[in-house]
Design an enzyme around this catalytic site. Structure first.
Site, PDB file in Angstrom:
ATOM      1  N   HIS A 185       0.848  -1.195   0.000  1.00  0.00           N
ATOM      2  CA  HIS A 185       0.000   0.000   0.000  1.00  0.00           C
ATOM      3  C   HIS A 185       0.884   1.246   0.000  1.00  0.00           C
ATOM      4  CE1 HIS A 185      -3.091  -2.852   0.951  1.00  0.00           C
ATOM      5  NE2 HIS A 185      -2.588  -3.113   2.132  1.00  0.00           N
ATOM      6  N   GLU A 188      -1.887  -0.358   8.207  1.00  0.00           N
ATOM      7  CA  GLU A 188      -2.847  -1.230   8.870  1.00  0.00           C
ATOM      8  C   GLU A 188      -2.178  -2.097   9.936  1.00  0.00           C
ATOM      9  OE1 GLU A 188      -4.402  -3.239   5.477  1.00  0.00           O
ATOM     10  OE2 GLU A 188      -2.669  -4.540   5.227  1.00  0.00           O
ATOM     11  N   HIS A 222       3.481  -7.527   1.841  1.00  0.00           N
ATOM     12  CA  HIS A 222       2.834  -8.451   2.763  1.00  0.00           C
ATOM     13  C   HIS A 222       1.869  -9.368   2.030  1.00  0.00           C
ATOM     14  CE1 HIS A 222       0.271  -4.830   2.465  1.00  0.00           C
ATOM     15  NE2 HIS A 222      -0.745  -5.679   2.532  1.00  0.00           N
ATOM     16  N   ARG A 278      -1.062  -5.080  -6.286  1.00  0.00           N
ATOM     17  CA  ARG A 278      -0.650  -6.478  -6.278  1.00  0.00           C
ATOM     18  C   ARG A 278       0.704  -6.636  -6.960  1.00  0.00           C
ATOM     19  NH1 ARG A 278      -5.767  -7.701  -8.563  1.00  0.00           N
ATOM     20  NH2 ARG A 278      -7.354  -7.956  -6.939  1.00  0.00           N
TER      21      ARG A 278
END
Length: 334
Positions: free
Chosen positions: A108, A126, A184, A204
């Site tokens: 991200h 996050e 991740h 992605r």
């Protein structure tokens, strides 16, 4: 539905928004006993609190049942969100991730990358908290110290990419801090609580050769991902959970130096008194036992896996827990 006066705001529950995905699992049903809808693809996400276009949470309890979180923010503003609120959408997105299969390898953007990429990109940091995990479940997060930038780029189209990643056995109670720019992937067999910035920007890097529900490979975003990856970040993302038991209440900070959110792991054996100070709401997530949020003659039950929002202006409240058991509660604030 009617809006209550600000001094009558109460702990809020919301209807979950279920999302079916190609990698979805069955732990929402098996572990949390959720009655999830039948879809063409398995359910992989439950958006517990969301203020996204097309996915706006609806209140499920009290006199404001049926109101959306957007309605509440427009009407109550800082009384709901906190004194730090400057307008716009609710700042966080709360999800349950039910991974039957491994998710894509992704990254991200941070604010700098968003400014460079434009394209309506939104920054996203996050945290994952492991609620339950099947035997052999893993978390992949962060680059190994031995993986060079060149090796990572050369491995993106091969199975060798996994050897570039830090990997961890999934242990209930462990948490993982996924800062923007950290690569991740969630392994299959995990049920996670995810607290994140209110963003849906994901790039992605690899989908492990998998096909989407339409039988075609899902899109990758290699160029944009490379603009986001922090190749100097080799720190471990894992925050090891509590392994000991105590006969008194304890609080363990999980995330306490992040500008986006603060998260505490509460291990409770008796009533826990708490209070919002006006600066931020409290999000209270029941992890392993049903709990009750109470104040005077008001009480709201919170089922396992569910999250309750305590408005910023609410003030004193208590978390009531079952006797004779250690109850795990995750508390999130701004």
């Amino acid at each position: 539905m009617r809006f209550v006066e600000k001094d009558e705001l109460y702990p809020l529950l919301f209807d979950p928004i279920y999302v079916d995905v190609v990698w979805g699992g069955n732990l929402l049903k098996e572990h949390l006993k959720r009655q999830t809808p039948e879809r063409e693809s398995p359910i992989g996400e439950s958006w517990e609190i969301s203020d996204r276009e097309g996915a706006v949470s609806v209140v499920s309890n009290g006199p404001m049942k049926g109101a959306t979180i957007r309605d509440l923010i427009v009407h109550y503003e800082k009384a709901l969100v906190g004194n730090v609120f400057t307008g716009g959408r609710f700042p966080l997105l709360v999800k349950l991730i039910d991974a039957g299969k491994r998710l894509s390898l992704q990254v991200h953007p941070d604010e700098y990358a968003c400014a460079k990429l434009k394209d309506n990109a939104e920054p996203k940091t996050e945290m994952w908290y492991v609620i339950s995990a099947k035997q052999g479940a893993k978390i992949f997060a962060g680059l190994k110290s031995t993986c060079t930038q060149r090796r990572f780029i050369d491995s993106m189209n091969s199975t060798d990419i996994e050897n570039c990643l830090q990997n961890f056995n999934s242990v209930p109670g462990d948490a993982f801090f996924i800062s923007a720019g950290r690569v991740h992937a969630i392994g299959g067999g995990n049920l996670l609580l995810e607290i994140q910035q209110n963003s849906n920007t994901t790039y992605r890097i690899s989908d492990w050769g998998r096909l989407g529900s339409d039988g075609k490979p899902r899109a990758l975003h290699i160029d944009k991902a490379l603009e986001c990856i922090n190749f100097t970040d080799r720190t471990s993302p894992r925050i090891t959970g509590v392994s000991s038991f105590s006969d008194h209440n304890r609080k363990f900070p999980i995330i306490n130096r992040c500008p986006v959110f603060r998260i505490d792991d509460l291990r409770l054996v008796e009533r826990w008194p708490d209070s919002t100070d006006g600066n931020s709401f409290h999000l209270i997530t029941a992890i392993n036992q049903q709990i009750t949020i109470s104040r005077y003659d008001l009480s709201v039950k919170v089922e396992i896996g569910s999250t309750c929002m305590i408005p910023a202006s609410f003030g004193d409240y208590s978390i009531e827990v079952p006797e004779g058991k250690e109850t795990t509660v995750i508390r999130t604030t701004l």
